[in-house]
Design an enzyme around this catalytic site. Structure first.
Site, short mmCIF file in Angstrom:
data_model
loop_
_atom_site.label_atom_id
_atom_site.label_comp_id
_atom_site.label_asym_id
_atom_site.label_seq_id
_atom_site.Cartn_x
_atom_site.Cartn_y
_atom_site.Cartn_z
N ARG A 198 -49.45 -3.25 27.30
CA ARG A 198 -49.02 -4.52 26.71
C ARG A 198 -47.82 -5.04 27.49
O ARG A 198 -46.88 -4.30 27.76
CB ARG A 198 -48.63 -4.29 25.25
CG ARG A 198 -48.15 -5.54 24.51
CD ARG A 198 -47.52 -5.16 23.19
NE ARG A 198 -48.43 -4.40 22.35
CZ ARG A 198 -49.25 -4.95 21.47
NH1 ARG A 198 -49.28 -6.26 21.31
NH2 ARG A 198 -50.04 -4.20 20.72
N ASP A 209 -44.89 -8.24 27.46
CA ASP A 209 -44.29 -9.22 26.56
C ASP A 209 -44.50 -10.64 27.08
O ASP A 209 -44.90 -10.86 28.23
CB ASP A 209 -42.79 -8.97 26.43
CG ASP A 209 -42.48 -7.66 25.74
OD1 ASP A 209 -43.33 -7.18 24.97
OD2 ASP A 209 -41.37 -7.12 25.97
N ARG A 215 -37.14 -3.66 30.24
CA ARG A 215 -36.13 -4.72 30.09
C ARG A 215 -34.84 -4.18 29.47
O ARG A 215 -33.74 -4.61 29.84
CB ARG A 215 -36.70 -5.86 29.26
CG ARG A 215 -37.81 -6.63 29.98
CD ARG A 215 -38.51 -7.60 29.05
NE ARG A 215 -37.57 -8.55 28.48
CZ ARG A 215 -37.84 -9.31 27.41
NH1 ARG A 215 -39.01 -9.20 26.79
NH2 ARG A 215 -36.93 -10.16 26.96
#
Length: 246
Positions: free
Chosen positions: A49, A51, A191
């Site tokens: 996945r 973002d 991140r």
């Protein structure tokens, strides 16, 4: 029969890679293109996945189909310019795009001078950063650790333990690139790592402080997540890739 699809996308205009109720995603667009050609629903299972706003130079997904898959060229004619399919190939029925992957590599790219040509694909950092300190801190990531400090809160992750095999900054003429490779990543992990390394680069944290952040296993102790625009999924590796040329 099970197939893998290899593709890439620029994530700027998508609410992430996988289907969710609050916006258009890469998975929405790909599955709609499959349906247009085949006139039957095709469910894609992504390798991972990403973002909203995050990009992928290489992403894989698997799907099961009892007919011939669509031609790559036909899919690409239907897809917008920010999504490109590279190939579709048959794999063993037990090969899983997510769970069979042995490693993933991300890059985080920054520029130190504002440019209209890197907008949405680089993060602009106008202040000087100490890359030596950032690299010293990044070395503390290597190995198998509990990375709860860099995990988005309230996720469904069964474990926050990951094994990182590469983590380093390389300075460029117009900025820098951070490369990180691991067997798995947690939600928002890269991140959060980069955002905390920025604190080291600004001398708000020392490399020892960074190691203490890891040991704390507390997201509140780590720095803010870096912006999504500079993050790229670069490579997903599978055991079978030596045969498939992945």
């Amino acid at each position: 029969m099970r197939y893998f699809i290899e593709f890439a996308y620029k994530g700027t205009h998508y609410h992430g890679s996988q289907i969710q109720p609050n916006g258009i995603t890469v998975q929405n667009v790909l599955q709609d293109a499959f349906f247009t050609i085949l006139r039957t629903p095709v469910a894609l299972t992504f390798a991972g996945r990403t973002d909203a706003g995050v990009h992928a130079m290489q992403m894989f997904a698997h799907f099961d189909l009892d007919m011939d898959p669509p031609a790559v060229e036909r899919l690409n004619r239907l897809l917008p310019n920010d999504i490109a399919v590279y190939r579709i190939f048959h794999v063993a029925d037990d090969l899983h795009a997510r769970f069979s992957a042995v490693s993933r590599t991300y890059e985080y790219r920054i520029v130190t001078r504002k440019s209209p040509f890197t907008h949405n694909t680089r993060t602009y950092i106008p202040v000087p950063l100490d890359y030596d300190a950032m690299n010293e801190a990044a070395q503390r990531l290597l190995g198998t650790h509990d990375f709860a400090s860099f995990c988005k809160l309230h996720t469904d992750a069964k474990t926050t333990i990951c094994t990182i095999t590469e983590a380093r900054w390389i300075k460029k003429t117009d900025g820098a690139v951070f490369t990180i490779t691991a067997n798995r990543f947690l939600r928002n992990m890269v991140r959060a790592v980069v955002g905390t390394l920025f604190e080291v680069g600004r001398h708000k944290l020392s490399p020892d402080d960074f190691e203490a952040v890891i040991a704390s296993r507390s997201r509140q102790v780590a720095g803010q997540s870096a912006p999504a625009e500079g993050l790229f999924l670069m490579r997903v590796q599978y055991p079978e890739c030596s045969a498939q040329g992945c």
